[in-house]
Design an enzyme around this catalytic site. Structure first.
Site, PDB file in Angstrom:
ATOM      1  N   ASP A   1       0.852  -1.191   0.000  1.00  0.00           N
ATOM      2  CA  ASP A   1       0.000   0.000   0.000  1.00  0.00           C
ATOM      3  C   ASP A   1       0.888   1.242   0.000  1.00  0.00           C
ATOM      4  OD1 ASP A   1      -1.846   1.979   0.473  1.00  0.00           O
ATOM      5  OD2 ASP A   1      -2.191   1.435   2.571  1.00  0.00           O
TER       6      ASP A   1
ATOM      7  N   ASP B   1      -4.895  -9.855 -15.573  1.00  0.00           N
ATOM      8  CA  ASP B   1      -5.996 -10.813 -15.533  1.00  0.00           C
ATOM      9  C   ASP B   1      -7.068 -10.347 -16.505  1.00  0.00           C
ATOM     10  OD1 ASP B   1      -7.399 -13.042 -14.111  1.00  0.00           O
ATOM     11  OD2 ASP B   1      -6.008 -12.475 -12.521  1.00  0.00           O
TER      12      ASP B   1
ATOM     13  N   ASP C   1      -8.925 -15.685 -16.829  1.00  0.00           N
ATOM     14  CA  ASP C   1      -9.665 -16.208 -15.685  1.00  0.00           C
ATOM     15  C   ASP C   1     -10.777 -17.160 -16.130  1.00  0.00           C
ATOM     16  OD1 ASP C   1     -10.339 -15.921 -12.743  1.00  0.00           O
ATOM     17  OD2 ASP C   1     -12.260 -15.353 -13.633  1.00  0.00           O
TER      18      ASP C   1
ATOM     19  N   GLU D   1      -6.686 -20.278 -17.208  1.00  0.00           N
ATOM     20  CA  GLU D   1      -6.995 -21.060 -16.001  1.00  0.00           C
ATOM     21  C   GLU D   1      -8.034 -22.104 -16.385  1.00  0.00           C
ATOM     22  OE1 GLU D   1      -8.807 -20.304 -11.545  1.00  0.00           O
ATOM     23  OE2 GLU D   1      -9.806 -19.564 -13.318  1.00  0.00           O
TER      24      GLU D   1
ATOM     25  N   HIS E   1      -3.683 -17.201  -5.455  1.00  0.00           N
ATOM     26  CA  HIS E   1      -4.527 -16.503  -4.477  1.00  0.00           C
ATOM     27  C   HIS E   1      -5.781 -17.294  -4.109  1.00  0.00           C
ATOM     28  CE1 HIS E   1      -6.146 -15.842  -8.406  1.00  0.00           C
ATOM     29  NE2 HIS E   1      -7.285 -15.457  -7.865  1.00  0.00           N
ATOM     30  N   ASP E   2      -5.976 -18.463  -4.709  1.00  0.00           N
ATOM     31  CA  ASP E   2      -7.162 -19.273  -4.415  1.00  0.00           C
ATOM     32  C   ASP E   2      -6.850 -20.450  -3.498  1.00  0.00           C
ATOM     33  OD1 ASP E   2      -8.781 -17.702  -6.030  1.00  0.00           O
ATOM     34  OD2 ASP E   2      -8.401 -18.904  -7.813  1.00  0.00           O
TER      35      ASP E   2
HETATM   36  C1  NOJ Z   1     -10.730 -17.802 -10.599  1.00  0.00           C
HETATM   37  C2  NOJ Z   1     -10.032 -16.785  -9.753  1.00  0.00           C
HETATM   38  O1  NOJ Z   1      -8.703 -17.189  -9.576  1.00  0.00           O
HETATM   39  C3  NOJ Z   1     -10.809 -16.698  -8.459  1.00  0.00           C
HETATM   40  O2  NOJ Z   1     -10.149 -15.923  -7.499  1.00  0.00           O
HETATM   41  C4  NOJ Z   1     -12.172 -16.150  -8.760  1.00  0.00           C
HETATM   42  O3  NOJ Z   1     -12.964 -16.200  -7.587  1.00  0.00           O
HETATM   43  C5  NOJ Z   1     -12.883 -16.948  -9.853  1.00  0.00           C
HETATM   44  N1  NOJ Z   1     -12.018 -17.313 -10.944  1.00  0.00           N
HETATM   45  C6  NOJ Z   1     -14.005 -16.152 -10.411  1.00  0.00           C
HETATM   46  O4  NOJ Z   1     -13.507 -15.096 -11.185  1.00  0.00           O
END
Ligand code: NOJ
Length: 553
Positions: free
Chosen positions: A21, A98, A203, A257, A334-335
């Protein structure tokens, strides 16, 4: 033929909210990324993938976009973004953004128009359907469940229709059967390429096309079948269109992805050298190989890394792709929870973090390092449901609260939730880990005084230093790495991850105990050992907990 640049590159993923930040509002931003470019350069990074920075109500932290062509104020503005591209390029770092093509936010103008009148033409941009009536009771058009636990349909009373959303209800799916919509999305992609972006992480790309018969999965009220909206035939027509009309017109790198839904053969269909549409695709088969996914009924002691499965999943994809296509490799994004907490061990912080780095960074694929992985950031100890900032965690709680205690759900979310990867980046041991002068929503991991960048920069041996060293070695041997075939050594071994990519051999112990490994070290030079000692006798290496060796012959 000249090799594509990305085959020789190392990528770094930034989740901008929690990276750095610069203006003290508690949210990471574009200028924060600019500030840290020299750090990334020094690490050896060639490109960064930045998660969405577009205008968004932040229901899914930016993946719900209300204006695809605007930068969200919390991240900065267009000038900042242009500046980032320029400064990164000056340092030789490429910018991958993205591109979210599957859905918009429900606050997007298209959606707002769509629900403004009964038969508004913008409904064609989404999937609007009438409800089904059973015994005079109105039900959603199908029993499909979304990825985020709830029904994939939400009702809009004013127009008496449902719309489809395979993620949160604030993320309506875009209708790719509509050529007008497709053209809009192509325009968006072109806009970012014209700005100077070097490519896209696409994505949820596997989901652009749905089973347009819209039939139920089974007799249950709610059922999940990703096949209803994954890897479907028409999707490949859409990708072809994107490739020929957009990507091919620029020097555009693409990584899609495709998640846990695609097989290697499907993966190859997306990205084989001859007729693929994308440069590479992420699969999920090497994540969660400790049984943590869907583990609400498992005790902690049952969460153990299945090293054999992990290796065979890598092997399957490498075997299928050898000389046919190129791939990305990664431990987390990040997931996911933090890899240090999944496959590593906080009690062996340096050892396990450096072992994981070594195993990943010599594979014949493009490595993506996720922010904080290079210092071994770990899962966070969240105390309450309100500490979680992720819509999927909140939905998970709602879906399970009647059957499990709140404490247990928090425990499971601490094990599995995406918020583990989204806590703030630990830069140093000062206030808020050097991330920001304020912290509002984002959480900090209690261990930031022990685990942070500045400490690891000053230590003689640290995970950070090992990552830098591995990237240097990777670059030194890159021509071999991109040409030679990866061979797994002692594949059946349940504890050791070992492979050869000539002239290098990598041996990593995935256990917090000593393991003997049959290996003849004759003629090998040790390039890296994450321990001071190397115990070897009678063609057996006695590997210490999480010991890792980089050898050359
Ligand atoms: C995959 C992304 O990596 C995730 O963070 C997101 O919630 C879903 N696609 C929906 O966009």
């Amino acid at each position: 033929m000249k090799e594509k640049w990305f085959k020789k590159a190392v990528g770094y993923q930034i989740y901008p909210r929690s990276f750095k930040d610069s203006n003290g509002d508690g949210v990471g931003d574009i200028n924060g990324i600019i500030e840290k470019l020299p750090y990334l350069k020094d690490l050896g990074i060639d490109f960064i993938w930045i998660c969405p920075i577009y205008q968004s109500p932040m229901d899914d932290n930016g993946y719900d976009i209300s204006d695809f062509l605007a930068i969200d104020k919390s991240f900065g503005n267009l000038l900042d973004f242009k500046n980032l591209i320029k400064k990164a390029h000056d340092l030789g770092i490429k910018i991958i953004v993205d591109l979210v093509l599957n859905h918009s936010s429900d606050e997007h103008l298209w959606f707002q128009k769509a629900i403004s009148s009964k038969d508004n033409e913008y409904q064609e941009y989404y999937y609007f359907k009438e409800g089904r009536y059973e015994n005079d009771v109105r039900k959603p058009p199908t029993n499909w469940q979304s990825f985020f636990s709830q029904s994939a349909w939400t009702y809009v009373e004013s127009i008496d229709k449902y719309y489809l959303h395979i993620f949160s209800k604030k993320m309506p799916d875009l209708n790719w059967t509509n050529p007008k919509l497709r053209n809009e999305m192509k325009k968006i992609a072109r806009y970012y390429l014209e700005l100077g972006c070097d490519g896209f992480r696409l994505d949820a790309i596997a989901h652009l096309s749905k089973d347009n018969t819209f039939t139920n999965i089974n007799d249950l009220e709610l059922a999940f079948d990703s096949g209803k909206f994954s890897n479907r035939e028409e999707l490949f027509d859409y990708l072809k269109e994107l490739k020929t009309e957009v990507f091919d017109k620029y020097e555009c790198f693409t990584v899609g992805e495709v998640g846990g839904c695609a097989s290697e053969q499907e993966g190859l269909r997306y990205s084989n050298y001859q007729s693929g549409f994308l440069d590479m695709v992420f699969n999920f088969d090497t994540c969660w190989q400790n049984g943590a996914y869907g583990s609400i009924d498992k005790k902690d002691s049952e969460i153990v890394t299945d090293v054999y499965n992990l290796k065979t999943n890598f092997k399957r994809w490498f075997d299928a792709f050898y000389q046919k296509g190129w791939q990305p490799v990664y431990w987390l994004n990040h997931d996911h929870p933090r890899v240090l907490s999944q496959y590593g061990d906080l009690n062996y912080h340096y050892e396990s973090g450096s072992m994981l780095g070594m195993v990943l960074l010599f594979m014949p694929a493009t490595p993506f390092i996720y922010q904080g992985e290079e210092i071994g950031m770990s899962n966070v100890n969240y105390k309450d449901i309100s500490d979680f900032d992720d819509i999927s965690a909140k939905n998970f709680y709602d879906a399970h609260k009647d059957n499990y205690s709140k404490e247990w759900i928090v425990h499971i979310l601490n094990r599995c939730s995406r918020d583990n990867a989204r806590s703030i980046m630990q830069w140093n041991d000062s206030f808020n880990a050097g991330f920001s002068s304020t912290l509002k929503k984002l959480k900090i991991n209690d261990n930031y005084k022990e685990i942070n960048v500045s400490k690891q920069e000053n230590e003689t041996k640290s995970i950070l230093k090992s990552y830098k060293q591995f990237i240097k070695y990777r670059k030194e041997f890159i021509d071999f790495i991109i040409t030679n075939k990866i061979e797994f050594i002692d594949l059946d071994n349940q504890d050791i991850f070992a492979y050869q990519i000539k002239p290098l051999t990598i041996i990593g112990n995935f256990r917090n105990f000593e393991v003997d490994f049959d290996f003849d070290l004759d003629g090998y030079e040790v390039l890296y050992n994450n321990y001071e000692i190397l115990k070897y006798q009678n063609n057996k290496i006695n590997l210490a907990p999480f010991q890792a060796l980089l050898l050359k012959k």
